[in-house]
Design a protein around this motif. Sequence first.
Motif, mmCIF file in Angstrom:
data_model
loop_
_atom_site.group_PDB
_atom_site.id
_atom_site.type_symbol
_atom_site.label_atom_id
_atom_site.label_comp_id
_atom_site.label_asym_id
_atom_site.label_seq_id
_atom_site.Cartn_x
_atom_site.Cartn_y
_atom_site.Cartn_z
ATOM 1 N N ASP D 314 0.830 -1.212 0.000
ATOM 2 C CA ASP D 314 0.000 0.000 0.000
ATOM 3 C C ASP D 314 0.858 1.253 0.000
ATOM 4 O OD1 ASP D 314 -2.654 -0.409 -0.311
ATOM 5 O OD2 ASP D 314 -3.060 -0.833 1.798
ATOM 6 N N ARG D 315 1.996 1.145 0.667
ATOM 7 C CA ARG D 315 2.849 2.320 0.778
ATOM 8 C C ARG D 315 3.513 2.665 -0.547
ATOM 9 N NH1 ARG D 315 5.893 4.688 5.305
ATOM 10 N NH2 ARG D 315 7.681 5.704 4.354
ATOM 11 N N TYR D 316 3.864 1.639 -1.316
ATOM 12 C CA TYR D 316 4.613 1.908 -2.541
ATOM 13 C C TYR D 316 3.767 1.866 -3.809
ATOM 14 C CZ TYR D 316 8.758 1.986 0.266
ATOM 15 O OH TYR D 316 9.692 2.336 1.215
ATOM 16 N N PHE D 317 2.543 1.365 -3.734
ATOM 17 C CA PHE D 317 1.691 1.336 -4.919
ATOM 18 C C PHE D 317 0.449 2.176 -4.680
ATOM 19 C CE2 PHE D 317 4.476 -2.177 -5.362
ATOM 20 C CZ PHE D 317 4.711 -2.273 -6.724
ATOM 21 N N LYS D 318 0.634 3.483 -4.817
ATOM 22 C CA LYS D 318 -0.501 4.375 -4.622
ATOM 23 C C LYS D 318 -1.102 4.713 -5.969
ATOM 24 C CE LYS D 318 1.284 6.445 -0.418
ATOM 25 N NZ LYS D 318 2.191 7.464 0.068
ATOM 26 N N ASN D 319 -2.364 5.095 -5.968
ATOM 27 C CA ASN D 319 -2.974 5.572 -7.209
ATOM 28 C C ASN D 319 -2.345 6.904 -7.584
ATOM 29 O OD1 ASN D 319 -4.759 3.530 -7.757
ATOM 30 N ND2 ASN D 319 -6.441 4.471 -6.615
ATOM 31 N N PRO D 320 -2.078 7.127 -8.878
ATOM 32 C CA PRO D 320 -1.545 8.426 -9.270
ATOM 33 C C PRO D 320 -2.637 9.492 -9.166
ATOM 34 C CG PRO D 320 -1.969 7.085 -11.204
ATOM 35 C CD PRO D 320 -2.279 6.231 -10.024
ATOM 36 N N VAL D 321 -2.408 10.508 -8.342
ATOM 37 C CA VAL D 321 -3.410 11.560 -8.187
ATOM 38 C C VAL D 321 -3.439 12.387 -9.467
ATOM 39 C CG1 VAL D 321 -4.057 13.588 -6.861
ATOM 40 C CG2 VAL D 321 -3.079 11.605 -5.726
#
Lengths: 439, 200, 193, 326
Positions: D314-321
């Motif tokens: 979760d920390r390294y695969f965030k949705n691109p804002v």
Amino acid sequence: MWYSGLKIKTFRTGGVHPHEYKGLTEECSIINFPVPQKVIIPLSQHIGKTAKALVKKGDMVSEYQLIGQKDGKISANVHSSIPGKVVDVVMACILNYQVLSVVIQLEGEFKTGNLKKDEWEPLKKEEILKRIESAGIVGMGGAGFPTDFKLSPPPDKKIDTLLVNGVECEPYLTSDYRLMMEKTDEIVEGIKIVKKVLGVRTVFLGIELNKKKAIKKFKDRLTSESNIHVVPLKVKYPQGGEKQLIKAILKRQVPSGGLPFDVGVIVSNIATVYAVREAVLFQKPLTERVVTVAGTIVEKCGNYKIRVGTTVSEVIKEVGIHGPIGKVIMGGPMMGINVSTVEAPVMKGTSGILFFSEKEARSIDYSFYKPCIHCSKCLEACPVNLNPSMLSILGEMEKWEDMKGYHLQDCIECGCCSFVCPSRRPIVGWVKAGKALSA
Amino acid sequence: MKIQELSKGLFKENPILVLMLGLCPTLAVSTKAIYGIGMGAAVIFVLTCSNVIISLIKDFIPDKIRIPSYIVVIATFVTIVDYVMKAYTPELHKSLGIFIPLIVVNCIILGRAEAFAAKKNVLDSFFDGIGMGLGFTLALTLIAVIREILGAGTITLKLLGYGWIVEIPHLNPMIVMILPPGAFITIGLILGFSNILKKR
Amino acid sequence: MEHYLIIIVSAAFINNFVLSRFLGLCPFIGVSKRLDSALGMGMAVIFVLTFASVITYMIHRFLLLPYHLEFLKTISFILVIATLVQFVEMVIHKTAPTLYESLGIYLPLITTNCAVLGAALLNINENYNLLESALNGFGAGVGFTVALILMASIREKLELARVPRSFKGAPITFIIAGILSLIFLCFKGIIAE
Amino acid sequence: MYRLSVSPHIHSKASVSRIMWTFIVALMPAMAASIWFFGPRALYLEIISVATAVITELLTGLLLKKRITLSDGSAVITGLLVAFNMPVSVPYYVPIVGSFFGIAIVKQLFGGLGYNIFNPALAARVFVMFAWLPEMTTWNAPLTTSGFSKLAGFNFSIDTITTATPLAIAKMKGMAGLLTEFGSKMGMYKDLFLGKCPGCIGETSALALLLGAGLLLLTKIIRWPIPLSYLATVVLICLLSGNDPIFHLLSGGLILGAFFMATDYVTSPMTPKGMILFGVGCGLVTMVLRLKGGLPEGVSFSILFMNALAPLIDRYFKNPVLGVKT
């Protein structure tokens, strides 16, 4: 189908489909609301500095008289909507915060009568902008950005497109739709005026598919206009948001913290365009607007042309409410603000007044929210691709500073996340608090 | 006065449950009650001796080489214990394995040397060593007994052929309790509950 | 080749130093609050563990054994480790200031990390040769780092959880370690043969 | 004065209890299959397990002075899944200890619903597995007649013949062993699909589980990424290593794990990318354990392992804002 020649567009990221409830008022033609006995006119109905009060207690004012002077570049003039006597100039509770307001008691007669109509074609760009400015036009979709400021973008920003926002994606609201149906020609004229000011070649008019009649009407009307195109849009909330609309129609992405003119676009609301025409042709200030009044407990739902400053209590008297009122919402149900008192006035940006029954109000009670179960429904619904789950958890723990790391400032507060949240968490509330407290 | 130095290590400043020192051996050797007692005895010896010696020589050591000197003192006693246990209780020595020499880096010992023995007189340091050592032994044995009962269904108090092995009847032991996960979960729960008691 | 791989994998995962050998628990509990400091600590430990394994092996093989000084094992190892840590700190400080800035504060903590002395002693117990000792030390460091990073990421998430007050900090960390240890237990079978 | 609250003022019909109870409904076919194939004792285990879970949730909730959240049904799910992950012959204290461990330690100590790091049912299963390995790996052949007929007579007896699970047979004797056990390849697929094979009571019937999974996917309660990437990884590894992919898909707890346990909201990543990585990781670890591990089954371990990695993912695969340059 008749619109088969047109490409139906929408934005890709997120969005929700709330029940529309537009049937309540869709077919209600615009009715003139009776002249109120008293108006409360806030001197800040726009983004930017509050206008300087020009009247004091005891002064007599006439209709259309300037009572608040634009203060600085981002600000707007405010005019009286009725003739009468200034009863008070006080801080009043408007939309749950205090704003300096002028209270006017109806007195005397309407002298203005029919306004003289000018031709707009010979007018210079500067003259048109001056008329918009002095009429105190602001964005009427809700945000209230002063229109004269919006229509004069910095010279280094090359504007190539005007988007006219006829989306009206909020449930219940039909005021823009009625305006489009009844004032088609006037709106087209308004578009041409704005187009001239901006000097753009192309104009797109975005209308969602739940307003097929309006799409058809404009399509027929615009056959002769080669540069103004109607764009049918798939129904999806929040398509009326500036950034979503730009994405849907032009596939351009407004950068974080930027404005539409950063990608060469100006977005203007239908009601604003209409008001611009009136301001330019008749030099008429913005003192009234079309407001959808709706709700299951409202007897006479409809679209009313209401004077700015008319209080909710006058509205209740006119439309009739059966049963106890649970909630009064100024604006749409997704982003509107609910008010605690009947003294709240209609403002330039008020597109609707909704009355919810006690039961309807109680069904959305954020005080009994549950822990986030990380279902990621909000991530799917967010039109900005934020992580509302994290924002809500940080908000719940009051870690306002940490919220910035999750792009708090990019949130448009559309409410999609709270709408889909199975734990009924007040995510928008935490975001608003975070924006206020982390700055 | 002296009783205080002795008793504080047992409960109020229990090295394992309150100060959370010396956790590595606690978890590693708490599979049988007797291991707890054996390890405890070794720690009591090293702790008391090093406390006494350090409090005796504290005035002669330059401040700069303080810690290394303490380590040398401690390591000497650890080596003595290591060899003594190897000679007389070879079985126990084998079970405790590297955790006997690792007493050197057990934070309790260096911690007491630095925090107590380096400041107080010989007698106080002696009682402090015994008290802390006993507290360590008590907590360690408690954890060992819990784990052994749940994990093996027995309580082993047998060394060199003396003593007993108590068998708990009608219990199907949970082997996981004498495996590493059991150690972590037991100490986690015990620390949590001791926190609850502390707040009372 | 496979033999050496097994030593690394075994030290890192199968017999994870923290989760199944209970070595290095103090820093495991103490430095696992934040992910970035866990990373720094992990790197420093890998570094020191590998070097310490090599040097203690050499001392044991070329000094203690030939002169029958095995009884000095404990005392000499701990002194060597302490010196090594000091030395490493100095060298890094001189040669790589940026690395020093990120690892600096963790280095002094490593002397009393029983994983280092533990690895040195295990190497002797297992009769490893020089390369095996180095690999075992390296693997142990990697295992420590993996466990530390997992724990830190979980604890960062747990910061925002409603853990009962008495169980905050060390107690819940041990319970997480217990569950992680359950998971690592099932790797045991893989290279059991 | 009217009621004040933040926007939005309308809400979709989604609610936690709605999700959880739909989930329970989706588990019902598998529960029916467990009784059909393993008799009333399976039902008994399920009832005991659910009861323990619910009572534990209630008591710990009272002790920790939490708002009691029994109505959301999450404890029922944990209880059911704990029972599903046990052979029919386990002593009754096994599901009791398992459910207690899952709810009290893995869920409530971490803060309760929404805060647990590990899936309570899986952690419970692995815990009791290592606590009572012999009991947890003794398998009974499914009943030859329908278990429902025994239900009326309160007949809790089970088939006394112990046997090995298909995965264990495959591990020890290879495909040849499986063919002698089931007769033919098609016959094996059919039996595995229907659930007529030894194994944990809730995991054997792929048919019943897929019915439930279909409901969950249709109601959008679970999403495709995790199950799909999980199953695809398993198939891919099977193909690469020369194993029978259909056999591996249908045997063991893979279907149960992929659709009902790996998809657990709280313990899996939140972004699509993270979910796919999570599924791939689950598939990888499952197959490594199945092909190389000491125990024949690896689904619960692999999901639990990936649970531990989920915060990192979760920390390294965030949705691109949108609009933010990376």
